[in-house]
Enzyme design. Sequence first.
Site, PDB file in Angstrom:
ATOM      1  CG  PHE A   2       1.973 -12.904  -0.444  1.00 14.81           C
ATOM      2  CD1 PHE A   2       3.162 -12.278  -0.803  1.00 14.81           C
ATOM      3  CD2 PHE A   2       1.590 -12.878   0.892  1.00 14.81           C
ATOM      4  CE1 PHE A   2       3.955 -11.645   0.141  1.00 14.81           C
ATOM      5  CE2 PHE A   2       2.368 -12.250   1.836  1.00 14.81           C
ATOM      6  CZ  PHE A   2       3.560 -11.630   1.472  1.00 14.81           C
ATOM      7  CG  HIS A  43       3.869  -4.007   2.212  1.00 20.34           C
ATOM      8  ND1 HIS A  43       4.490  -3.330   1.190  1.00 20.34           N
ATOM      9  CD2 HIS A  43       3.533  -5.226   1.710  1.00 20.34           C
ATOM     10  CE1 HIS A  43       4.540  -4.121   0.124  1.00 20.34           C
ATOM     11  NE2 HIS A  43       3.967  -5.267   0.419  1.00 20.34           N
ATOM     12  CB  ALA A  77       6.096  -5.693  11.379  1.00 14.32           C
ATOM     13  CB  THR A  78       5.370  -2.175   7.655  1.00 20.67           C
ATOM     14  OG1 THR A  78       4.989  -2.995   6.537  1.00 20.67           O
ATOM     15  CG2 THR A  78       6.751  -2.572   8.150  1.00 20.67           C
ATOM     16  CG  PHE A 123       0.383  -4.578  -6.024  1.00 20.46           C
ATOM     17  CD1 PHE A 123      -0.158  -3.453  -5.416  1.00 20.46           C
ATOM     18  CD2 PHE A 123       1.171  -4.412  -7.154  1.00 20.46           C
ATOM     19  CE1 PHE A 123       0.063  -2.191  -5.938  1.00 20.46           C
ATOM     20  CE2 PHE A 123       1.406  -3.152  -7.673  1.00 20.46           C
ATOM     21  CZ  PHE A 123       0.852  -2.035  -7.068  1.00 20.46           C
ATOM     22  CD  GLU A 124       2.108  -8.582  -8.042  1.00 16.79           C
ATOM     23  OE1 GLU A 124       1.717  -9.301  -7.106  1.00 16.79           O
ATOM     24  OE2 GLU A 124       2.910  -7.638  -7.881  1.00 16.79           O
TER      25      GLU A 124
END
Length: 154
Positions: free
Chosen positions: A22, A88, A85-86, A57-58
């Site tokens: 990512f 997360h 935007a969130t 996360f992984e």
Amino acid sequence: MRVFEGSLSAEGKVFGIVVSRFNEFLTKNLLQGAIDCLTRHGAMEKDIDVVWVPGAFEIGFVARKMASSGRYSALICLGVIIRGATVHFEYVAGQVTRTLGQINSEGIVPVTYGIIIADSLEQATERAGTKMGNKGWNAALSAIEMASVNEKLK
Ligand code: INI
């Protein structure tokens, strides 16, 4: 008085690097910085294992597995988490930070934290090999020192 201090020689040490895909356009710079730091300090390329995972996360899953393997002098974890935007990103950042902290505090294999958590792409870019340095390089240097401290405390 006895004082223990790690050396900055990576000779003879084996390193595991976990890096997330990512934001790969930045994480690849962190990886390059980490490998550059390790080899400049005497590590052999054959003694560096790199594992790619989908996202930050992984990272914890693989770091835990590598820590249990008994193969590594230290682990270096690399990722880039950028505010979206969130909320997360806050959960992803919190989870990876907690997991790496837990593995580290087990006191078996040192884990270093080359995770950029940034409010913007600009902030992240600055820390991935531009004007604020390279967090991958820094995490690798800390891994070398911690691997040496760990050896000295055995
Ligand atoms: N993963 C990252 O490495 N960086 C991010 O900024 C990010 N955000 O913000 O979403 C991110 N999410 C993906 C996450 O790490 C997992 O790979 C995904 O949820 C699948 O489990």
